[in-house]
Design a protein around this motif. Structure first.
Motif, short mmCIF file in Angstrom:
data_model
loop_
_atom_site.label_atom_id
_atom_site.label_comp_id
_atom_site.label_asym_id
_atom_site.label_seq_id
_atom_site.Cartn_x
_atom_site.Cartn_y
_atom_site.Cartn_z
N SER A 1 -13.43 11.76 -36.91
CA SER A 1 -13.52 12.52 -35.66
C SER A 1 -12.17 13.16 -35.32
O SER A 1 -11.11 12.53 -35.46
N ILE A 2 -12.21 14.41 -34.84
CA ILE A 2 -10.99 15.10 -34.40
C ILE A 2 -10.59 14.61 -33.02
O ILE A 2 -9.41 14.55 -32.68
N ASN A 3 -11.56 14.25 -32.20
CA ASN A 3 -11.30 13.78 -30.84
C ASN A 3 -11.93 12.40 -30.68
O ASN A 3 -13.04 12.25 -30.18
N PRO A 4 -11.23 11.33 -31.11
CA PRO A 4 -11.84 9.99 -31.08
C PRO A 4 -12.20 9.52 -29.67
O PRO A 4 -13.20 8.83 -29.49
N ARG A 5 -11.38 9.86 -28.69
CA ARG A 5 -11.67 9.40 -27.33
C ARG A 5 -12.99 9.99 -26.84
O ARG A 5 -13.80 9.28 -26.22
N PHE A 6 -13.21 11.28 -27.10
CA PHE A 6 -14.48 11.89 -26.69
C PHE A 6 -15.65 11.23 -27.40
O PHE A 6 -16.72 11.02 -26.81
N LEU A 7 -15.48 10.88 -28.68
CA LEU A 7 -16.55 10.22 -29.43
C LEU A 7 -16.92 8.89 -28.78
O LEU A 7 -18.10 8.57 -28.62
N ILE A 8 -15.92 8.11 -28.37
CA ILE A 8 -16.20 6.81 -27.77
C ILE A 8 -16.81 6.99 -26.37
O ILE A 8 -17.72 6.25 -25.97
N GLU A 9 -16.33 7.97 -25.62
CA GLU A 9 -16.91 8.22 -24.30
C GLU A 9 -18.35 8.69 -24.42
O GLU A 9 -19.20 8.33 -23.59
N LEU A 10 -18.65 9.47 -25.44
CA LEU A 10 -20.05 9.85 -25.69
C LEU A 10 -20.89 8.62 -26.03
O LEU A 10 -22.04 8.49 -25.58
N THR A 11 -20.31 7.69 -26.79
CA THR A 11 -21.02 6.44 -27.10
C THR A 11 -21.27 5.64 -25.83
O THR A 11 -22.37 5.08 -25.65
#
Length: 603
Positions: A345-355
């Protein structure tokens, strides 16, 4: 001040009974000593810190003990045991293969093997980290390892069994050491804490045991570090702060937020965890482990799989009773997908927030209920005071809440229904207003309901395609199916979309087209030159081509198929220089005449 000795050395096992987590290996070795069935070579392999070298020392001390106990434990009083404890034994030799890994070191060992023991029965050679030996050193060691003197016993220890030559493995009895369980580590740490006068709770011991990952040496090292930080009284909060371990409380509170659909709390908890310096991937991994423990707690018969203190087991059982099995399963699936996608992922924080957002809406989706919406931020709206004039008197300013937009006064005055309201009374007026002003769908009216992509698409579809009197969309009624010739006539428009890709554009432009029907579906077939082109288009591009062709034609019942052109219809490609010359002569009379006049030879 007395010299300090770390716990890993001070409490190193000195008998088979004190070994932790390797009871089956201890029993096998004791039986072989009791029955006199000693092999000439042993291989102890397994993870770090599980007791391989300690077991080798205990075994070597026991077979040379003059008066072993009835359960084959060394006495610790004879000359052999005392000399080994004091480090002056001439019967037990240790070699570090990491620093003595050459052929010369093995040759020196072979020369030493020829000397018989002076006091004990056997000369035992413990070779630690044996996988570090070079290939030539292994080969030099083969003959001695296969046929040593009757008094020589070799014990090889390694953490990487796969690096040892098969010829060495075939000459040894192999013992695979296991990782030590959490309960085994906790029990041993409790005993050591009592001897050292350290007061520590079960939660702290379990955190240390989990951090050690099955290695007793690592657990003792972490225990010493914790005591140095906390002193003689160790508490759970100080342990997780010292070891930088994520607290169980975060997982419990986040799961409560997921069950309540409160993604705002989940976002704030995640931000708090990041502010404390924790790794975001470790946070997702902790959530996955938490959901796994919830599943184990909820399923009867799996209590042995829950390696937690009793206080935490009760909390897990209470929270698991409020979670359905589909919720836990889907939550585990979501967190595992997040872990696998994290590194790419290029934006890991956004990935976790989406999770976290998916987990917060999971319970409501499984129950078929609208997701809980957080209260919108209160924005103060300043409204202008309204002044009414009745009978020449001015009324005080009144703040009126915003109302839906009403129909213009001109429209109401010009409509016949509005004229009827004067003569026919209130009932007629309400009916006329309903006929004149149709209610308009607004998105603001649905703020309290579930907000989803499907609802938006449904509302826009309802507004954009109003049915006519016959009950069908006017666009669908006006559209007529295209004929086969009209379909093929649209093909150049599709080819033009790929003008930026010359090879693909040429391939599509030179294709021969045909239309066929089957089961009410029309198929437009286009030809390519070979099987490789056909397979590539079918796997990579066919779906995109179909979508664009349906846009061009407006026909949703058309499918595309890829065929291979017959051999005789394929263009002949010229490769060799002689073929190029003959092709040029066949297309150019002047070139052919030039070759003939000068008598040139075309090769």
């Amino acid at each position: 001040m007395s010299q300090y000795i770390v716990s890993a050395r001070k409490y190193r096992p000195d008998s088979f009974e004190s070994l932790v987590g390797q009871e089956n290996i201890a029993r096998t070795l004791k039986n072989s000593i009791k029955r006199g069935q000693l092999a000439h070579a042993y291989l102890f392999c397994g993870p770090r810190g599980v007791g391989k070298t300690s077991t080798a020392r205990i075994f070597a001390k026991t077979i040379n003990c003059a008066d072993p106990g009835p359960d084959m434990e060394p006495c610790g009083k004879c000359e052999s045991c005392l000399s080994f404890a004091e480090g002056r034994s001439y019967c037990i030799h240790e070699l570090d293969a990491a620093s003595n890994n050459g052929v010369d070191d093995i040759k020196a060992l072979i020369d030493q093997v020829r000397i018989p023991p002076q006091t004990g029965k056997y000369s035992v050679y413990i070779i630690d980290e044996v996988h570090m030996l070079s290939a030539s050193a292994f080969n030099a060691f083969l003959k001695t390892l296969e046929e040593p003197p009757a008094y020589a016993i070799f014990i090889l220890a390694t953490t990487e069994k796969h690096k040892i030559l098969p010829t060495i493995l075939s000459r040894c009895q192999t013992y695979d050491f296991n990782r030590i369980s959490v309960e085994g580590i906790v029990g041993n740490l409790k005993m050591i804490a009592e001897k050292e006068g350290v007061e520590i709770d079960d939660e702290s011991l379990h955190v240390i045991a989990m951090k050690a990952d099955g290695a007793m040496r690592d657990a003792l090292t972490i225990f010493d570090q914790t005591v140095a930080f906390c002193g003689k009284t160790v508490r759970y909060g100080e342990v997780i702060k010292n070891l930088n371990v994520l607290d169980y409380e975060y997982s419990f509170s986040l799961t409560d937020a997921f069950l309540a659909g409160d993604y705002r709390t989940a976002f704030l908890k995640f931000d708090e965890i990041l502010a404390k310096g924790f790794n975001a991937l470790h946070f997702v991994s902790a959530l996955s482990s938490h959901f796994r423990d919830l599943l184990v707690s909820r399923t009867s018969g799996l209590e042995a799989l829950l390696e937690l203190p009793e206080s935490l087991k009760k909390r897990y059982a209470e929270q698991a009773s409020r979670c359905s099995l589909p919720f836990i399963y889907e939550a585990m699936n979501i967190t595992v997908q997040c872990e696998s996608s994290y590194r790419a992922s290029i934006n890991p924080r956004f990935l976790i927030e989406l999770t976290l957002m998916k987990l917060s809406t999971l319970a409501a989706r499984l129950a078929g209920q609208p997701a809980v919406q957080p209260a919108p931020a209160q924005v103060p709206v300043q409204q202008k005071p309204e002044i009414r004039k009745e009978s020449g008197a001015s009324a005080p300013a009144v703040s009126v809440p915003a109302a839906p937009p009403a129909a213009p006064a001109e429209t109401a005055a010009a409509s016949p229904a509005a004229a009827d309201t004067v003569t026919t009374g209130p009932a007629k007026a309400e009916q006329a207003a309903a006929d004149t002003v149709k209610p308009r769908k607004t998105r603001t009216a649905g703020r309290n309901s579930a907000f989803s992509l499907n609802s938006i698409l449904d509302s826009e579809a309802g507004e954009g395609s109003a049915p006519d009197a016959s009950g069908t969309s006017s666009d669908a009624a006006a559209r007529e199916p295209l004929s086969d010739e009209e379909l093929m006539a649209k093909w150049p428009e599709l080819v033009a979309m790929y003008a930026s890709k010359p090879r693909l554009s040429n391939t599509l432009g030179e294709s021969k087209l045909s239309v066929s029907s089957r089961d009410g579906v029309r198929f437009l077939s286009f030809s390519v030159l070979n099987l490789s082109q056909k397979e590539w288009i079918e796997s990579k591009l066919l779906h995109e081509l179909e979508g664009r062709f349906r846009q061009v034609t407006g026909a949703s019942d058309v499918r595309l198929m890829v065929d291979i052109a017959p051999e005789e219809e394929r263009p002949q490609t010229v490769y060799m220089p002689s073929e190029k010359a003959k092709d040029l002569m066949s297309r150019n009379d002047e070139v052919r005449s030039l070759v003939s006049d000068f008598g040139l030879d075309v090769k």
